[in-house]
Scaffold this motif. Structure first.
Motif, PDB file in Angstrom:
ATOM      1  N   MET A   1       1.005  -1.032   0.010  1.00 49.49           N
ATOM      2  CA  MET A   1       0.097  -0.096  -0.001  1.00 49.49           C
ATOM      3  C   MET A   1       0.792   1.182   0.001  1.00 49.49           C
ATOM      4  N   PHE A   2       1.902   1.331   0.855  1.00 51.43           N
ATOM      5  CA  PHE A   2       2.872   2.468   0.942  1.00 51.43           C
ATOM      6  C   PHE A   2       3.378   2.629  -0.566  1.00 51.43           C
ATOM      7  N   GLY A   3       3.803   1.610  -1.115  1.00 55.82           N
ATOM      8  CA  GLY A   3       4.524   1.439  -2.438  1.00 55.82           C
ATOM      9  C   GLY A   3       3.755   1.967  -3.290  1.00 55.82           C
ATOM     10  N   VAL A   4       2.339   1.708  -3.396  1.00 54.42           N
ATOM     11  CA  VAL A   4       1.553   2.293  -4.351  1.00 54.42           C
ATOM     12  C   VAL A   4       1.207   3.853  -4.050  1.00 54.42           C
ATOM     13  N   ILE A   5       1.155   4.153  -3.147  1.00 54.71           N
ATOM     14  CA  ILE A   5       1.004   5.410  -2.613  1.00 54.71           C
ATOM     15  C   ILE A   5       2.220   6.564  -3.096  1.00 54.71           C
ATOM     16  N   GLY A   6       3.153   5.937  -2.835  1.00 53.94           N
ATOM     17  CA  GLY A   6       4.454   6.462  -3.168  1.00 53.94           C
ATOM     18  C   GLY A   6       4.609   6.669  -4.835  1.00 53.94           C
ATOM     19  N   ALA A   7       4.243   5.589  -5.380  1.00 57.64           N
ATOM     20  CA  ALA A   7       4.446   5.591  -7.056  1.00 57.64           C
ATOM     21  C   ALA A   7       3.394   6.553  -7.523  1.00 57.64           C
ATOM     22  N   VAL A   8       2.258   6.744  -7.021  1.00 56.35           N
ATOM     23  CA  VAL A   8       1.127   7.236  -7.824  1.00 56.35           C
ATOM     24  C   VAL A   8       1.667   8.858  -7.103  1.00 56.35           C
ATOM     25  N   GLY A   9       2.500   9.026  -6.024  1.00 56.40           N
ATOM     26  CA  GLY A   9       2.866  10.489  -5.848  1.00 56.40           C
ATOM     27  C   GLY A   9       3.954  10.887  -6.660  1.00 56.40           C
ATOM     28  N   VAL A  10       4.842  10.096  -7.024  1.00 56.72           N
ATOM     29  CA  VAL A  10       6.002  10.177  -7.795  1.00 56.72           C
ATOM     30  C   VAL A  10       5.632  10.479  -9.266  1.00 56.72           C
ATOM     31  N   SER A  11       4.618   9.655  -9.742  1.00 53.92           N
ATOM     32  CA  SER A  11       3.989   9.737 -11.028  1.00 53.92           C
ATOM     33  C   SER A  11       3.426  11.210 -11.271  1.00 53.92           C
ATOM     34  N   LEU A  12       2.676  11.782 -10.273  1.00 55.31           N
ATOM     35  CA  LEU A  12       1.816  12.917 -10.344  1.00 55.31           C
ATOM     36  C   LEU A  12       2.867  14.208 -10.487  1.00 55.31           C
ATOM     37  N   ALA A  13       3.835  13.888  -9.654  1.00 57.09           N
ATOM     38  CA  ALA A  13       5.062  15.089  -9.497  1.00 57.09           C
ATOM     39  C   ALA A  13       5.736  15.129 -10.946  1.00 57.09           C
ATOM     40  N   ALA A  14       6.049  13.732 -11.757  1.00 61.07           N
ATOM     41  CA  ALA A  14       6.637  13.985 -12.655  1.00 61.07           C
ATOM     42  C   ALA A  14       5.700  14.455 -13.885  1.00 61.07           C
ATOM     43  N   VAL A  15       4.470  14.175 -13.823  1.00 55.21           N
ATOM     44  CA  VAL A  15       3.697  14.741 -14.829  1.00 55.21           C
ATOM     45  C   VAL A  15       3.395  16.359 -14.878  1.00 55.21           C
ATOM     46  N   LEU A  16       3.459  16.839 -13.569  1.00 51.68           N
ATOM     47  CA  LEU A  16       3.378  18.305 -13.256  1.00 51.68           C
ATOM     48  C   LEU A  16       4.642  18.766 -13.467  1.00 51.68           C
ATOM     49  N   ALA A  17       5.556  18.259 -13.396  1.00 53.40           N
ATOM     50  CA  ALA A  17       6.915  18.948 -13.624  1.00 53.40           C
ATOM     51  C   ALA A  17       7.119  19.104 -15.187  1.00 53.40           C
ATOM     52  N   ALA A  18       6.709  18.077 -15.944  1.00 54.45           N
ATOM     53  CA  ALA A  18       6.512  18.308 -17.407  1.00 54.45           C
ATOM     54  C   ALA A  18       5.632  19.071 -17.993  1.00 54.45           C
ATOM     55  N   LEU A  19       4.479  19.318 -17.160  1.00 51.51           N
ATOM     56  CA  LEU A  19       3.490  20.335 -17.527  1.00 51.51           C
ATOM     57  C   LEU A  19       4.073  21.694 -17.430  1.00 51.51           C
ATOM     58  N   ALA A  20       4.817  21.859 -16.255  1.00 50.88           N
ATOM     59  CA  ALA A  20       5.461  23.162 -15.893  1.00 50.88           C
ATOM     60  C   ALA A  20       6.626  23.667 -16.888  1.00 50.88           C
ATOM     61  N   LEU A  21       7.363  22.575 -17.483  1.00 50.07           N
ATOM     62  CA  LEU A  21       8.246  22.726 -18.357  1.00 50.07           C
ATOM     63  C   LEU A  21       7.587  23.221 -19.748  1.00 50.07           C
ATOM     64  N   VAL A  22       6.465  22.648 -20.158  1.00 49.17           N
ATOM     65  CA  VAL A  22       5.845  23.199 -21.147  1.00 49.17           C
ATOM     66  C   VAL A  22       5.355  24.501 -21.135  1.00 49.17           C
ATOM     67  N   ARG A  23       4.609  24.867 -19.854  1.00 45.36           N
ATOM     68  CA  ARG A  23       4.132  26.176 -19.608  1.00 45.36           C
ATOM     69  C   ARG A  23       5.186  27.123 -19.686  1.00 45.36           C
ATOM     70  N   VAL A  24       6.216  26.929 -19.177  1.00 43.55           N
ATOM     71  CA  VAL A  24       7.448  27.913 -18.857  1.00 43.55           C
ATOM     72  C   VAL A  24       8.056  28.322 -20.441  1.00 43.55           C
ATOM     73  N   LEU A  25       8.292  27.125 -21.218  1.00 40.99           N
ATOM     74  CA  LEU A  25       8.782  27.460 -22.483  1.00 40.99           C
ATOM     75  C   LEU A  25       7.810  28.233 -23.303  1.00 40.99           C
ATOM     76  N   GLN A  26       6.624  27.817 -23.252  1.00 39.59           N
ATOM     77  CA  GLN A  26       5.466  28.613 -24.094  1.00 39.59           C
ATOM     78  C   GLN A  26       5.373  30.184 -23.504  1.00 39.59           C
ATOM     79  N   ALA A  27       5.044  30.311 -22.369  1.00 39.56           N
ATOM     80  CA  ALA A  27       4.805  31.722 -21.911  1.00 39.56           C
ATOM     81  C   ALA A  27       6.150  32.502 -21.605  1.00 39.56           C
ATOM     82  N   GLU A  28       7.149  32.154 -21.332  1.00 37.84           N
ATOM     83  CA  GLU A  28       8.465  32.960 -20.969  1.00 37.84           C
ATOM     84  C   GLU A  28       9.248  33.025 -21.864  1.00 37.84           C
ATOM     85  N   THR A  29       9.484  32.386 -22.858  1.00 36.32           N
ATOM     86  CA  THR A  29      10.121  32.641 -24.230  1.00 36.32           C
ATOM     87  C   THR A  29       9.013  33.049 -25.221  1.00 36.32           C
ATOM     88  N   GLY A  30       9.824  33.754 -26.348  1.00 38.05           N
ATOM     89  CA  GLY A  30       9.032  34.127 -27.393  1.00 38.05           C
ATOM     90  C   GLY A  30       9.713  33.208 -28.574  1.00 38.05           C
TER      91      GLY A  30
END
Length: 123
Positions: free
Chosen positions: A39-68
């Protein structure tokens, strides 16, 4: 003779109860601990996966919004960068999981004292 038969029944009943308690102690208890571990392993895996997706989304948004730089024909580049970040995370995770760890068994950690005695006698 009837007293002996009831004594035998009591022995059989006590043995069955003892066996049942032993089986529960040696199987159900460890399985509950394993369930908690999973159970703790699954909870950790879901948390790490969610963090990785959010980091990728943040990278996309930074590249779109902050650079021309990525307008019109180059608008796909931020998505490629986010995908590359996720692919890198997957590769690093698989590599970390599949890395062989050194054998830490007790036999290898502490050699047999009898082996040393024969080596000393030969010398």
């Amino acid at each position: 003779m009837p007293q002996r038969a009831s004594g035998l029944r009591a022995e059989i009943s006590e043995t069955a109860n003892l066996l049942r308690a032993y089986v529960v102690q040696e199987t159900i208890g460890p399985l509950r601990g394993l369930g908690r571990y999973v159970m703790f392993g699954v909870i950790g895996a879901v948390g790490v996966s969610l963090a990785a997706v959010l980091a990728a989304l943040a990278l996309v948004r930074v590249l779109q919004a902050e650079t021309g730089l990525f307008n019109a024909n180059w608008s796909f580049v931020p998505y490629l960068a986010g995908s590359a970040l996720l692919a890198l995370a997957v590769v690093l995770s698989v590599r970390a999981i599949s890395t062989r760890r050194p054998d830490s068994s007790p036999e290898r950690a502490s050699p047999d004292p009898a082996e040393h005695a024969t080596e000393d006698a030969d010398a």
